[in-house]
Design a protein around this motif. Structure first.
Motif, PDB file in Angstrom:
ATOM      1  N   UNK A  47     -58.429  38.672   8.296  1.00 35.95           N
ATOM      2  CA  UNK A  47     -57.142  38.014   8.614  1.00 35.95           C
ATOM      3  C   UNK A  47     -57.386  36.892   9.616  1.00 35.95           C
ATOM      4  N   UNK A  48     -58.161  37.224  10.653  1.00 32.97           N
ATOM      5  CA  UNK A  48     -58.425  36.188  11.679  1.00 32.97           C
ATOM      6  C   UNK A  48     -59.120  34.985  11.042  1.00 32.97           C
ATOM      7  N   UNK A  49     -60.093  35.277  10.167  1.00 38.27           N
ATOM      8  CA  UNK A  49     -60.832  34.154   9.556  1.00 38.27           C
ATOM      9  C   UNK A  49     -59.895  33.348   8.660  1.00 38.27           C
ATOM     10  N   UNK A  50     -58.952  34.054   7.985  1.00 36.70           N
ATOM     11  CA  UNK A  50     -57.989  33.311   7.145  1.00 36.70           C
ATOM     12  C   UNK A  50     -57.190  32.365   8.020  1.00 36.70           C
ATOM     13  N   UNK A  51     -56.758  32.879   9.205  1.00 35.84           N
ATOM     14  CA  UNK A  51     -55.957  31.999  10.096  1.00 35.84           C
ATOM     15  C   UNK A  51     -56.783  30.767  10.445  1.00 35.84           C
ATOM     16  N   UNK A  52     -58.047  31.036  10.828  1.00 35.38           N
ATOM     17  CA  UNK A  52     -58.902  29.904  11.227  1.00 35.38           C
ATOM     18  C   UNK A  52     -59.009  28.916  10.072  1.00 35.38           C
ATOM     19  N   UNK A  53     -59.234  29.450   8.863  1.00 37.27           N
ATOM     20  CA  UNK A  53     -59.425  28.545   7.725  1.00 37.27           C
ATOM     21  C   UNK A  53     -58.134  27.765   7.454  1.00 37.27           C
ATOM     22  N   UNK A  54     -56.994  28.454   7.542  1.00 37.44           N
ATOM     23  CA  UNK A  54     -55.721  27.763   7.301  1.00 37.44           C
ATOM     24  C   UNK A  54     -55.575  26.587   8.251  1.00 37.44           C
TER      25      UNK A  54
END
Lengths: 103, 143, 783, 103
Positions: free
Chosen positions: A69-76
């Motif tokens: 989830x954290x990595x998704x936020x970063x990627x977004x």
């Protein structure tokens, strides 16, 4: 009405809502006159995906995906900033969009 | 070097905190790599992303001042560390690339299981960071 | 000291000295040669000491190198290897001494002498090695060293061409030999030469496979010793500096083929084809070499062709395999080594004096270079086979055996007698011509003023070598005793027959008299024609070889233009369609379609199919959209959903990695796109695919998608029983101490691959940076 | 009982994201869409993450979720801002309400 039953209804309906949000954003992504609309929809899809991910990890009751989830936020965030940085470098108006603005 | 920064005070203000946050996250992912999803490669890319975001807000020379080594040097030191950990056991008579686990009891953190694989992971981490940042910087600074 | 350490020092000393020589080159420049001479002499003395210690008994030393392939670092010390070791080191010392005075200060001497040391190491290694694979290793190392040495003057085109040709020919024949070695392992069961020689009687040598082994190994030997089909590379290798020619291409490297045949003789001599193959190839080479040497006019080419013919003669020695000839095989080899090395050295001196290489423009050099003249006189006498020299004795022995062989077998043997007589005549004529035009007669007018006398020291080595010819020629018994100590089991009889200069008025003596008479006649005949003849065009193998190389290049260009592929994407089309054809062919042929079952579909596959559908929609968007940015956005959304796939299938690591790779490639693509100048961008978009090409590409992609689907169906209908992952999962905690199998695999179980990958990563970056630096150009111009 | 409140929070979050996407579709130009989407997404993710924190009893997971929430809370407006800024500098055509002002 036992509480876990209500929870699963709420969670599943939230998931359906998010899926609908994704589909709607996709319409804007494909139709979007200017590139900026497409970047916005990309960001929108990112966030709804994160929501979906949270709901699935709750339904599966597994805590493995919290890093994802954290990595998704970063990627977004990173994707949007990268696209805007790219447009900041190269965007010229004359290759602007074909659709008129007031549709 | 043409100034390619996105000039916005809000970004300039926030960028340091975001960079700081993502770096901590990268270190966290790196350290827990051995027992849970994570590892040198993933942590390397996360740290590289934070550097790239920083690069968008800061000009070339500020970046040089922060990252005072040329990224390729970082990559080569990573390579050196990885090869070092692989060759070191040979000097102690063990077979090539044998990993040694050290179990030590640190008063504050309880017992730690640190091992040489972490070093190899660190090598991979540095290589990935060096390679990615080198390419992104050459692209963005050279225009 | 034990023999092992003596031998190891002798063989490996030149290897350690090579970098030392390279290192000291700047400070000592030419004097670095003395270090080389020192190593050569120490190695020679060590080998001498070994000869005394072993007293002729074969001795094997072996260390385990790679037990998995049963590759041992094993050395065999017997008469043959000791003899060749001595030849290599002594001639090496002479050549280095000569090179000390031949090379000029401005040459890169460090590199030159380091390569010579490397070459000496490779030669000693090949000669002493006992393990067939080890022989091959050193064999190729000599090829590499000769490539480096021939191509030493890398700016001259002919040395580039010559070194390339030498490498290709010796390299490919070496590979053929490797085939033979591997076949030998499967046929005879071992790589170990001493073992093979020991069981030579019990070995079944007749039959298809052993003959194949023998033939393949012999091809390697023929390639290295410039025998008939491969003889063309030696004359072209003359572009090397003269010390190299006198060392590699007369005394050492070209003798490797002879050494190998000698080494294989005890094993394969009972094979019926052994004699036929070697004698035919050897004597044909002898004839061709002799005839060509008459026709060519470049000083070193003449000597090269005479070397080719002499090598053919030596091959014949081992081909005929008569006890009488074999007893003194070392004598024949030494004869050639002495006179050819000295002749090459003299040629070097003459070319230095005169400046040109063409023999027709030289003459009357005796007054200027008396010692060189003396050396040439002795050497030419030996080459011609005049009485009083070693050459005479070795020719006599050969004539005797051939006549004896011809009387007993008749037929083909008479042909060999004829060839040897003809080549002897040509050799006689060339040696007469070589000595007469070079040192007798008057100095040609245009050379009168530019002559400068060569130094005394440079003439010493050829003189010493040539005088050995005469000393051992007059009383061969001296050499006989020395060589007696070097008997080789299986080849040499215990009692050596008596070597004498004078055998009385036997028919061979009469024959050699007629040969010298005819030789003089041939010389005068050509003299009257003023040497205008050339080697006929179609007989020149080397030009054919070069045309072959260029032909390949033009063929590929024509193929490229015929396919009319200018954009790189078109190649992609060909590759993918090939894959599609192959896999569909495989499926239709092997896997019956009936095995596909659909009972594995279950409810929880629905979210995955939904995501799959979304991915398809966006990939179509990626392809159909016109502007780059929209394509990129669609691509990153596809990346998003694929990583969501991994989440659905419970693979957090993969999801993380996929997402991060997406982001990094996104930023790199974006930055790259921002670099493309406006003009190019628009042109690029317009020319994507139009008309017929679009339909073809569409067809290929649809087909490949369909085939992939079928492959997946097969896989899903009967999934493999055991999965690799299970092994790692249950082992990860016990062996690697970490519970995350993915990471322990990357770092610990397959750590070696990771190391490989990260080095590839760094190397790729360096490559890309290189391209980037050069690529800056267009952006500046187009702005 | 807390489960129901938490899942209702998540449902509310999903609803907000859905409304944001509606805004993205209906609104005329880049800036309005950006405006709507960013606000809705920030609120939506905060609700989703807030609700999700109750489901994970293990303390570390809750902290991870909180961190993700904080990160999202900071970065979504930031990316919206950067996008709007770049769009403004590239003077993307803006929506001018015709009937009230001129025609």
């Amino acid at each position: 009405m036992t509480s876990p039953y209500i929870c699963s209804i709420l969670l599943n309906s939230a998931a359906v809502l998010l899926l609908a949000a994704i589909l709607l954003t996709m319409v804007r992504l494909i139709k979007g006159p200017t590139v900026f609309d497409r970047i916005l929809s990309f960001d929108g899809i990112g966030v709804s995906m994160i929501g979906l991910l949270v709901i699935t990890s709750i339904l599966w009751n597994s805590s493995q995906f919290l890093d994802a989830i954290l990595v998704y936020c970063i990627f977004g965030f990173f994707g949007t900033v990268a696209f805007s940085y790219y447009l900041h470098l190269t965007y010229e108006l004359e290759d602007s969009e074909e659709g008129s603005i007031n549709d | 070097m043409i100034d390619t920064r996105v000039k916005s005070p809000i970004l300039a203000f926030f960028i340091r905190y975001i960079f700081f946050f993502i770096t901590i996250f990268a270190v966290y992912i790196f350290l827990k790599g051995h027992n849970a999803p994570g590892g040198g490669f993933i942590a390397g890319i996360i740290f590289a992303i934070s550097l790239v975001i920083l690069n968008m807000a800061l000009s070339a020379d500020e970046m040089k001042q922060i990252l005072h080594y040329d990224p390729l040097q970082i990559a080569t030191t990573g390579l050196f560390i990885a090869y070092g950990t692989a060759i070191a056991p040979v000097f102690f008579g063990y077979p090539f690339m044998l990993h040694k686990m050290i179990h030590l009891h640190v008063p504050l953190l309880g017992n730690l299981h640190v091992g040489t694989p972490v070093l190899l992971d660190f090598g991979v981490f540095l290589v990935v960071v060096g390679v990615t940042t080198k390419m992104t910087f050459t692209f963005s600074h050279s225009s | 000291m034990a023999i092992e350490s003596l031998l190891l020092i002798a063989v490996f000393l030149p290897l350690f000295i090579a970098p030392v020589v390279g290192f000291f080159a700047r400070s000592l420049s030419l004097n670095v040669a003395w270090i080389g001479i020192g190593t050569a002499i120490t190695s020679a003395s060590l080998i001498g000491r070994i000869i005394k210690l072993t007293k002729g008994l074969p001795f094997v030393i072996s260390y385990n190198w790679v037990p998995a392939f049963d590759l041992q670092l094993s050395f065999l010390v017997d008469g043959l290897s000791l003899f060749f070791g001595l030849v290599i080191t002594c001639i090496g010392a002479f050549v280095l001494f000569y090179a000390r005075f031949y090379m000029s200060l401005k040459d890169e001497n460090g590199r030159f002498f380091a390569y010579l040391m490397l070459f000496m190491f490779a030669m000693l290694g090949t000669v002493f090695s006992n393990h067939l694979l080890l022989t091959f290793l050193f064999w190729e190392l000599t090829g590499v060293a000769s490539f480096l040495l021939i191509g030493f003057l890398y700016n001259k085109p002919e040395s580039q061409k010559g070194s390339l040709m030498a490498l290709i020919v010796t390299g490919t024949t070496g590979l053929v030999m490797l085939l033979g070695i591997l076949l030998a392992k499967s046929v005879f069961g071992t790589y170990d030469l001493s073992l093979l020689i020991a069981q030579r009687d019990s070995l079944v040598v007749v039959g298809a496979l052993p003959t194949a082994v023998m033939a393949l190994m012999l091809v390697g030997a023929f390639g290295k010793s410039a025998q008939f089909p491969f003889h063309f590379w030696l004359p072209n290798a003359m572009a090397a500096p003269t010390p190299v020619s006198s060392y590699l291409h007369s005394a050492a490297m070209v003798k490797l083929g002879i050494f190998l045949t000698a080494r294989l003789f005890p094993i394969f001599s009972h094979n019926p084809y052994w004699g036929d193959i070697i004698v035919t190839v050897g004597f044909i080479t002898m004839l061709i070499g002799a005839v060509y040497s008459i026709l060519s006019h470049d000083l070193k080419a003449i000597l090269a062709y005479t070397t080719v013919s002499q090598l053919g003669f030596l091959m014949g020695v081992y081909g005929l395999g008569h006890m009488q000839l074999l007893e003194h095989d070392f004598f024949h080899i030494l004869n050639h080594v002495f006179y050819k090395a000295s002749l090459f050295m003299v040629a070097g001196i003459v070319i230095h004096i005169v400046g040109t290489k063409d023999i027709r423009k030289m003459g009357g050099l005796f007054r200027i270079a008396p010692f060189a003249g003396m050396a040439t006189l002795f050497a030419c006498m030996a080459m011609a086979g005049l009485p009083g020299t070693m050459g005479f004795i070795s020719k006599e022995l050969m004539l005797e055996t051939l006549l004896h062989n011809a009387q007993s077998h008749g037929g083909i043997a008479w042909v060999w007698v004829g060839t040897i007589i003809m080549s002897a005549i040509c050799l006689f004529a060339t040696s007469l011509r070589f000595f007469k035009t070079l040192f007798m007669g008057t100095v040609p007018l245009d050379l009168k003023d530019s002559l400068h006398a060569p130094g005394l020291w440079i003439q010493l080595p050829p003189l010493v070598l040539a005088s050995c010819l005469i000393i051992f020629g007059l009383n061969p018994e001296l050499l006989g005793h020395a060589l007696a100590g070097l008997t080789v089991s299986g080849m040499h009889a215990i009692k050596m027959s008596h070597l004498a200069l004078w055998h009385g008025l036997t028919t061979p003596f009469l024959l050699s008299l007629t040969i010298s008479g005819l030789g003089v006649g041939l010389y005068t005949l050509f003299e009257r024609k003023h040497w205008q003849m050339e080697i006929p065009k179609q007989l020149r193998f080397d030009t054919a070889f070069n045309n072959g190389l260029e032909g390949l290049a033009t063929l590929s260009k024509r193929l490229h233009s015929w396919l009319r592929l200018d954009q790189s994407q078109d190649y992609l089309g060909i590759v993918i369609s090939y894959i599609v054809l192959m896999s569909s062919g495989f499926i239709l042929y092997y896997l019956p379609l009936s095995t596909i079952r659909f009972d594995w579909i279950r409810l929880e596959h629905i979210p995955a199919t939904v995501i799959g559908f979304v991915i398809c929609v966006f990939s179509i968007a990626v392809v159909t959209q016109k502007k780059w940015t929209t394509r990129l956005i669609a691509l990153s959304v596809v990346g998003f959903f694929i990583s969501f796939y991994f989440v659905i299938y419970r693979a957090p690591d993969l999801a993380l990695t996929q997402m991060l790779i997406e982001s990094v490639s996104l930023i790199l693509m974006l930055l790259l796109l921002s670099k493309i100048p406006k003009g190019m961008a628009i042109k690029e978009e317009a020319s994507v695919y139009t008309g017929a090409k679009k339909r073809v590409v569409l067809l290929i992609s649809v087909l490949s998608g369909f085939v992939m689907m079928i492959v997946l169906w097969f896989l899903l209908s009967d999934p493999p029983a055991t999965k690799l992952g299970d092994y790692f999962i249950d082992k990860t905690n016990s062996l690697a101490g970490g519970s995350n199998a993915v990471n322990t695999v990357v770092v610990d179980f397959r750590g070696f691959d990771t190391m490989g990958e990260i080095s590839v990563l760094v190397i790729a970056t360096l490559g890309i940076l290189g391209l980037l630096m050069r690529w800056q150009g267009p952006t500046e111009e187009s702005k | 009982m807390t489960d129901i409140i938490a899942s209702s929070f998540i449902f509310a979050g999903a609803l907000f994201v859905f409304i944001g996407t509606l805004g993205l579709l209906r609104l005329p130009d880049v800036f309005c869409r950006g405006h709507a989407l960013t606000k809705a997404m920030t609120l939506g993710t905060t609700f989703i993450f807030g609700g999700a924190m109750f489901f994970f009893d293990h303390q570390a997971d809750a902290i991870k979720l909180f961190v993700a929430m904080a990160f999202q809370f900071a970065t979504i407006p930031l990316s919206g801002h950067i996008l709007g800024l770049v769009a403004l500098r590239k003077n993307v055509p803006r929506f001018k309400h015709r009937d009230t002002l001129d025609c």
